[in-house]
Design a protein around this motif. Structure first.
Motif, PDB file in Angstrom:
ATOM      1  N   SER A   1     -34.260 -27.591 -12.844  1.00 29.34           N
ATOM      2  CA  SER A   1     -34.207 -28.642 -13.840  1.00 29.34           C
ATOM      3  C   SER A   1     -33.938 -28.095 -15.233  1.00 29.34           C
ATOM      4  O   SER A   1     -33.478 -28.820 -16.095  1.00 29.34           O
TER       5      SER A   1
ATOM      6  N   LEU B   1     -32.847 -32.341  -8.546  1.00 33.31           N
ATOM      7  CA  LEU B   1     -32.169 -31.461  -7.582  1.00 33.31           C
ATOM      8  C   LEU B   1     -31.118 -32.218  -6.773  1.00 33.31           C
ATOM      9  O   LEU B   1     -30.030 -31.699  -6.509  1.00 33.31           O
ATOM     10  N   ALA B   2     -31.431 -33.440  -6.374  1.00 30.34           N
ATOM     11  CA  ALA B   2     -30.501 -34.227  -5.562  1.00 30.34           C
ATOM     12  C   ALA B   2     -29.315 -34.733  -6.377  1.00 30.34           C
ATOM     13  O   ALA B   2     -28.172 -34.711  -5.909  1.00 30.34           O
TER      14      ALA B   2
ATOM     15  N   ASP C   1     -31.097 -42.363  -4.619  1.00 32.92           N
ATOM     16  CA  ASP C   1     -32.109 -41.411  -5.095  1.00 32.92           C
ATOM     17  C   ASP C   1     -32.638 -41.820  -6.463  1.00 32.92           C
ATOM     18  O   ASP C   1     -33.838 -41.738  -6.729  1.00 32.92           O
TER      19      ASP C   1
ATOM     20  N   SER D   1     -43.199 -34.382  -9.080  1.00 32.17           N
ATOM     21  CA  SER D   1     -42.397 -33.922  -7.934  1.00 32.17           C
ATOM     22  C   SER D   1     -41.228 -34.860  -7.663  1.00 32.17           C
ATOM     23  O   SER D   1     -40.147 -34.415  -7.274  1.00 32.17           O
ATOM     24  N   ALA D   2     -41.416 -36.162  -7.873  1.00 34.18           N
ATOM     25  CA  ALA D   2     -40.316 -37.111  -7.689  1.00 34.18           C
ATOM     26  C   ALA D   2     -39.190 -36.830  -8.684  1.00 34.18           C
ATOM     27  O   ALA D   2     -38.009 -36.889  -8.320  1.00 34.18           O
TER      28      ALA D   2
ATOM     29  N   ARG E   1     -28.466 -33.722  -9.645  1.00 37.46           N
ATOM     30  CA  ARG E   1     -27.891 -32.646 -10.465  1.00 37.46           C
ATOM     31  C   ARG E   1     -27.513 -33.116 -11.873  1.00 37.46           C
ATOM     32  O   ARG E   1     -26.459 -32.789 -12.394  1.00 37.46           O
TER      33      ARG E   1
ATOM     34  N   GLU F   1     -38.553 -33.868 -10.138  1.00 34.11           N
ATOM     35  CA  GLU F   1     -37.924 -32.599  -9.739  1.00 34.11           C
ATOM     36  C   GLU F   1     -36.986 -32.801  -8.555  1.00 34.11           C
ATOM     37  O   GLU F   1     -35.868 -32.290  -8.556  1.00 34.11           O
ATOM     38  N   ASN F   2     -37.420 -33.548  -7.552  1.00 30.40           N
ATOM     39  CA  ASN F   2     -36.584 -33.794  -6.378  1.00 30.40           C
ATOM     40  C   ASN F   2     -35.327 -34.588  -6.722  1.00 30.40           C
ATOM     41  O   ASN F   2     -34.243 -34.301  -6.212  1.00 30.40           O
ATOM     42  N   ALA F   3     -35.470 -35.588  -7.590  1.00 32.60           N
ATOM     43  CA  ALA F   3     -34.310 -36.391  -7.990  1.00 32.60           C
ATOM     44  C   ALA F   3     -33.318 -35.554  -8.797  1.00 32.60           C
ATOM     45  O   ALA F   3     -32.106 -35.668  -8.608  1.00 32.60           O
TER      46      ALA F   3
ATOM     47  N   THR G   1     -40.615 -45.253  -8.087  1.00 40.39           N
ATOM     48  CA  THR G   1     -41.774 -44.353  -8.031  1.00 40.39           C
ATOM     49  C   THR G   1     -42.473 -44.298  -9.379  1.00 40.39           C
ATOM     50  O   THR G   1     -43.706 -44.389  -9.456  1.00 40.39           O
TER      51      THR G   1
ATOM     52  N   LEU H   1     -36.410 -43.130  -7.565  1.00 40.69           N
ATOM     53  CA  LEU H   1     -37.161 -42.506  -8.655  1.00 40.69           C
ATOM     54  C   LEU H   1     -37.699 -43.553  -9.617  1.00 40.69           C
ATOM     55  O   LEU H   1     -38.875 -43.518  -9.999  1.00 40.69           O
TER      56      LEU H   1
END
Length: 127
Positions: free
Chosen positions: A1, A85-86, A42, A78-79, A88, A81-83, A49, A46
């Motif tokens: 990130s 990464l998915a 995604d 974490s949501a 970008r 960070e994951n978003a 969430t 987010l």
């Protein structure tokens, strides 16, 4: 990130969430760099969430929610960070607000306009 963190995030969506009793609700704006990214599943996930996390926060007062506090609560970190990464892209929680019914006999309700996905509570505008 950290690679995307400095880039401008001026697009995005707003989302709402309510508790089961409809006595507390939230409205949130999450920003992305591009309109394309904000139209992804995604990203909509987010936004939902983040909005849901506001409703579950212990603070029962109506008003602005601390973005810093929100980022570290109820799985939002974490949501995010994951978003990132998915998708970008640089994603940011731009604003967050919690509403509480004014009396025991009142409820709160919401509406989302310009939904990206009909089953989601995220779109271009909300009230």
């Amino acid at each position: 990130s950290s690679k995307v963190g400095g880039r401008n995030a001026s697009e995005g969506l707003v989302g709402i969430a309510m508790n089961e009793e409809c006595t507390e609700a939230s409205i949130v704006r999450v920003s992305s760099e591009t309109d394309f990214a904000s139209r992804s599943a995604d990203f909509s996930d987010l936004v939902e969430t983040v909005a849901g996390a506001i409703v579950t926060m212990n603070n029962s007062d109506s008003g602005d929610v601390s973005i810093d506090e929100l980022k570290t609560s109820s799985g939002v970190e974490s949501a995010m960070e994951n978003a990132i990464l998915a998708i970008r892209e640089n994603l940011q929680i731009s604003s967050a607000y919690k509403m509480t019914a004014s009396s025991p006999n009142s409820i709160v309700a919401g509406y989302v306009h310009g939904k990206v996905f009909q089953e989601k509570f995220a779109g271009t505008a909300a009230a």
